[in-house]
Design an enzyme around this catalytic site. Structure first.
Site, mmCIF file in Angstrom:
data_model
loop_
_atom_site.group_PDB
_atom_site.id
_atom_site.type_symbol
_atom_site.label_atom_id
_atom_site.label_comp_id
_atom_site.label_asym_id
_atom_site.label_seq_id
_atom_site.Cartn_x
_atom_site.Cartn_y
_atom_site.Cartn_z
ATOM 1 N N ARG A 1 0.880 -1.179 0.000
ATOM 2 C CA ARG A 1 0.000 0.000 0.000
ATOM 3 C C ARG A 1 0.909 1.218 0.000
ATOM 4 O O ARG A 1 1.724 1.386 0.914
ATOM 5 C CB ARG A 1 -0.911 0.001 1.228
ATOM 6 C CG ARG A 1 -1.568 1.353 1.459
ATOM 7 C CD ARG A 1 -2.647 1.326 2.497
ATOM 8 N NE ARG A 1 -3.826 0.637 1.997
ATOM 9 C CZ ARG A 1 -5.018 0.673 2.588
ATOM 10 N NH1 ARG A 1 -5.177 1.354 3.713
ATOM 11 N NH2 ARG A 1 -6.041 0.035 2.076
ATOM 12 N N CYS B 1 -16.425 1.436 1.165
ATOM 13 C CA CYS B 1 -15.257 0.572 1.419
ATOM 14 C C CYS B 1 -14.794 0.647 2.873
ATOM 15 O O CYS B 1 -14.091 -0.243 3.335
ATOM 16 C CB CYS B 1 -14.119 0.941 0.481
ATOM 17 S SG CYS B 1 -13.470 2.612 0.711
HETATM 18 N N1 CP Z 1 -11.145 -0.323 2.765
HETATM 19 C C1 CP Z 1 -9.860 -0.368 3.154
HETATM 20 O O1 CP Z 1 -8.949 -0.588 2.357
HETATM 21 O O2 CP Z 1 -9.676 -0.192 4.490
HETATM 22 P P1 CP Z 1 -8.287 -0.004 5.254
HETATM 23 O O3 CP Z 1 -7.757 1.360 4.871
HETATM 24 O O4 CP Z 1 -8.651 -0.101 6.702
HETATM 25 O O5 CP Z 1 -7.346 -1.083 4.835
HETATM 26 N N1 NVA Z 2 -10.231 6.738 -0.765
HETATM 27 C C1 NVA Z 2 -9.753 6.261 0.501
HETATM 28 C C2 NVA Z 2 -9.927 4.781 0.594
HETATM 29 C C3 NVA Z 2 -9.496 4.175 1.900
HETATM 30 C C4 NVA Z 2 -9.628 2.682 1.924
HETATM 31 C C5 NVA Z 2 -8.311 6.659 0.691
HETATM 32 O O1 NVA Z 2 -7.513 6.508 -0.250
HETATM 33 O O2 NVA Z 2 -7.971 7.148 1.776
#
Ligand code: CP
Ligand code: NVA
Length: 308
Positions: free
Chosen positions: A107, A266
């Protein structure tokens, strides 16, 4: 190397096979305690590195649990604690990790980091969210829709709010799974033209409608997300809130959608901002099924990447 980098760059037949595999694996665990191993242990002897350069609850826990259920081991690494955060190149990091582990989930902020990691790794790389896309989330969401309502092909999805990274993966999925998507939000926060064009080129109808109540008409699914993403500057918060307030998902908006429309987010959510609690906790909401299905969908993605 079989990487899972984005929905638009993954073969639609493979995406479908992963959703179907996820549903089978979920069904196979129906009566098992959360911590029990799966009957099949396809990741036995495998080590998975989970790298986070941004916060996470769902992605972190669901990948960790999923790998363990399939017999593998994990290590969770924070980007800031690695040499990656202190000047070592992404290419060198990828080459080094390839000597120790069997797969990397990352990530990160700039998607260039993900692509560079994939280019230089001898092992599969999975996109656990970038500033631009969030493919694992939308795999879980498509699975969730189909569990409740059957095939998503031909359905009408409404995205209300910021045309952000999650919206981008929804547009890519519209092209790959064959559903229509209406975006309603302020022009300043429209989704990227690239993703609209991709979906349209693949035969999906993509509409932009500024009036949320007009946009919601006949929707099968209403989706929203936070108004300020992790990569957005906090200084932009007030401006974004002012722009996005008309696009809150509330009972009035849901009333324009089909009576059996589902609501998705999400998570994490900011209650009473992008969505009201009565919608989030109401009968049309499947937000916690989405969260659960991250686990099952990602297990299928991991197996696909490793060919096991
Ligand atoms: N929806 C999602 O990706 O949640 P997190 O940021 O908690 O991983
Ligand atoms: N759009 C949000 C999604 C988090 C899962 C972000 O990137 O912070």
């Amino acid at each position: 190397m079989t990487h899972f980098l984005d929905i638009h760059t993954t073969d639609p037949a493979d995406l479908r096979a992963m959703i179907d595999a996820a549903r089978r694996m979920k069904a196979a665990r129906r009566d098992l305690p959360r911590g029990a191993p799966d009957d099949e242990q396809p990741l036995a002897g495998r080590m998975v590195a989970l790298i986070f350069e941004k916060p996470s609850t769902r992605t972190r826990v669901s990948f960790d649990v999923g790998v363990r259920q399939m017999g593998g081991q994990t290590m969770v690494l924070s980007g800031a604690d690695m040499q990656l955060g202190h000047g070592e190149t992404i290419a060198d990091t990828a080459r080094v990790l390839s000597r120790y582990v069997d797969l990397v989930m990352i990530r990160t902020f700039d998607e260039a980091v993900l692509h560079e990691m994939a280019e230089h790794a001898d092992i599969p790389v999975i996109n656990g969210l970038t500033d631009r896309t969030h493919p694992c989330q939308i795999m879980a969401d498509v699975m969730t829709y189909e569990e409740h309502r059957g095939p998503i092909a031909g359905r009408k999805v409404l995205w209300s709010g910021d045309g952000n990274n999650v919206c981008a993966s929804w547009l890519q999925a519209a092209g790959q799974f064959g559903f229509d998507l209406t975006f309603t939000g302020p022009a300043q926060l429209d989704p990227e033209e690239d993703w609209i064009r991709f979906a349209r080129d693949r035969g999906a109808t993509v509409r932009i409608e500024r009036d949320p109540l007009v946009a919601a008409k006949d929707a099968d699914l209403v989706v929203t997300d936070t108004w300020v993403s992790m990569h957005d500057a906090q200084s932009a918060r007030e401006r974004r809130h002012n722009l996005l307030r008309p696009y809150q998902v509330n009972a009035r908006l849901m009333a324009e959608a089909k009576p059996d429309a589902l609501f998705m987010h999400c998570l994490p959510a900011h209650r009473e901002e992008e969505a009201t609690s009565d919608v989030m906790d109401g009968p049309q909401s499947v937000i916690f099924d989405e969260a659960e299905n991250r686990l099952h969908a990602q297990k299928a993605i991991l197996r696909w990447c490793l060919g096991v």
